[in-house]
Design an enzyme around this catalytic site. Structure first.
Site, mmCIF file in Angstrom:
data_model
loop_
_atom_site.group_PDB
_atom_site.id
_atom_site.type_symbol
_atom_site.label_atom_id
_atom_site.label_comp_id
_atom_site.label_asym_id
_atom_site.label_seq_id
_atom_site.Cartn_x
_atom_site.Cartn_y
_atom_site.Cartn_z
ATOM 1 N N GLU A 295 2.637 3.932 -9.591
ATOM 2 C CA GLU A 295 2.097 2.925 -8.679
ATOM 3 C C GLU A 295 2.667 1.577 -9.120
ATOM 4 O O GLU A 295 2.369 1.106 -10.221
ATOM 5 C CB GLU A 295 0.569 2.924 -8.758
ATOM 6 N N GLU B 54 -6.954 -7.502 -3.227
ATOM 7 C CA GLU B 54 -8.037 -6.882 -3.977
ATOM 8 C C GLU B 54 -9.107 -7.943 -4.233
ATOM 9 O O GLU B 54 -8.937 -8.773 -5.119
ATOM 10 C CB GLU B 54 -7.537 -6.323 -5.306
#
Length: 454
Positions: free
Chosen positions: A148, A230
């Site tokens: 990721e 986020e």
């Protein structure tokens, strides 16, 4: 207190609800999503880490605005959500015409680009980040298990990526802190040292750097390119103004870098050699992304590694064998330079009559470190060994913090250990020992393997 951030959608585990493609709705459902630009991209609300309210107003032209975010999570845990726009496949929800999954070693991978513009509020606790996923297989559903790659354009508040900082990099026109952690897959995060509200880059610019650090592989598949936010606290006002992904990404750079200088070899042992070469330059505008190292034992050269610097250590070689090496450069648009002139390298014979061996014992290990002692070096030959060298790969994110009984150096992810004056001469079947201590990221249970003695 060190703040740990979990992967942005790692714990999703739920399907996406797709609203009608022609609509540009306000999404308030926890897993609500909708297609935009006739299915080219998907916008997802993705409140995966909390049960607080969040809504995003979708722009059918290819963006969104967070209009409500009632989050108030502590920063020593996971974020509340990852509202994002993406191309590719995410938990079986795939966009149209992305060409993903695509293997990172394929001919078209270097031309993949993405761009984004963002707007930030002066409130809340959040980061603004790409989340780019890789899997060992061409996966279209479920959790990716390769790498990721996160690219943080900006952040607000006392937050930081998964793991710990392992270095810095100059990529895509900026300077970035590089972080690494493993939560069942490698999380490699690039945090820009000066915030930006826009970015236009080749995906391989960051992926090549991750490969060079040992955190990713060319055989893995790119499955999705996501960009969003986020939030831990608040988040209303965060917005993506525009987003693009595709081959070329609008770039006009078709100029390859200049040819690198011919490599030179040094520190050659029976199992390894270190190459250095003159740097290339790039005038096409997309920037120099790195170098490919090519090796041949006959007439055909094949790629054996990559580097973002002008050096590379090739390990796992066969004693008393002749190799040839060339180097080529890559830019951010995927253009390749001509290959450099070749250098010929012959590895050492491993110390007559059978060479030597190195056997390691883990004396102690704890959450973020270990002691390897003894490493026993034994002369397996029939003649006296006058000097020895042990090499082994250092796992990504690990650091040698001390050693004894030998001279220890680290370069290009390879540890090279050489005898001291008092223990370099070994009669047949005689042995000596050395040891070392190293640190590693929290939660990593690896210790070095693959010791080679010459």
């Amino acid at each position: 207190m060190q703040i740990i951030i979990l992967a942005v959608a790692a714990l999703l585990g739920a399907g996406l609800f797709l609203a009608p493609a022609q609509a540009a709705p306000v999404l308030c459902e926890k897993w609500g999503s909708t297609t935009v630009q006739n299915g080219r991209y998907i916008v997802m609300n993705n409140v995966w880490g909390a049960d607080t309210a969040q809504c995003v107003d979708v722009n059918q032209n290819g963006g969104f605005t967070v209009t409500q975010a009632d989050h108030n999570k502590a920063t020593n845990g996971a974020p509340a959500a990852y509202p994002a726009i993406y191309a590719g496949c995410h938990y079986a929800a795939c966009t149209t015409g992305s060409g993903l999954p695509m293997q990172a070693g394929s001919s078209g991978f270097g031309a993949l680009r993405s761009s984004i513009t963002m707007t930030y509020p002066n409130a809340g606790t959040w980061d603004a980040a790409y989340d780019i996923w890789f899997d060992p297989t061409p996966r279209t559903d479920g959790q990716n298990t390769g790498a990721e790659v996160m690219i943080w354009l900006n952040k607000r508040g006392s937050i930081q990526p998964v793991g710990s900082q392992v270095g810095t990099a100059n990529l895509a026109g900026g300077t970035w802190q590089v972080w690494y952690g493993n939560i069942g897959w490698n999380v490699v995060s690039y945090v820009r040292t000066s915030a930006t509200s826009s970015l236009d880059f080749a995906v391989d610019t960051f992926y090549s750097d991750a490969i060079s650090r040992g955190y990713a592989q060319r055989s893995w598949y790119l499955t999705s390119v996501q960009a969003g936010f986020e939030p831990w606290a608040g988040g209303a006002g965060l917005a993506v103004g525009s987003f693009s992904f595709g081959s070329g990404g609008g770039t006009t750079d078709r100029t390859p870098p200049t040819t690198p200088g011919a490599p030179a070899a040094s520190g050659t042992t029976a199992g390894a050699t270190t190459l250095t070469w003159g740097a290339s330059t790039d005038t096409g505008g997309s920037g120099l992304a790195g170098y490919d190292v090519l090796r041949a034992t006959g007439d055909t050269f094949t790629q054996v590694g990559t580097s973002t610097t002008t050096s590379y250590t090739d390990t796992g070689l066969t004693p008393a064998t002749t190799y040839r090496y060339r180097v080529r450069a890559r830019d951010g648009a995927g253009n390749l330079s001509p290959e450099s002139a070749a250098v010929t390298v012959t590895t050492q014979n491993g110390g007559g009559g059978g060479g030597c061996t190195a056997t390691a014992t883990t004396q102690n290990a704890w959450n973020n470190g270990y002691v390897i002692q003894p490493v026993t070096v034994t002369n397996r030959g029939t003649a006296t060994l006058n000097g020895w060298t042990v090499t082994f790969p250092l796992p990504p994110g690990h650091t040698i913090t001390g050693s004894w009984g030998a001279n220890v150096s680290v370069g290009g992810g390879t540890v090279t250990v050489r005898n001291l004056p008092y223990n370099g001469t070994l009669a047949p079947n005689a042995s000596t020992t050395f040891g070392f201590q190293a640190s590693r990221p929290d939660g990593d249970t690896q210790v070095p393997t693959g010791y080679t003695c010459a």
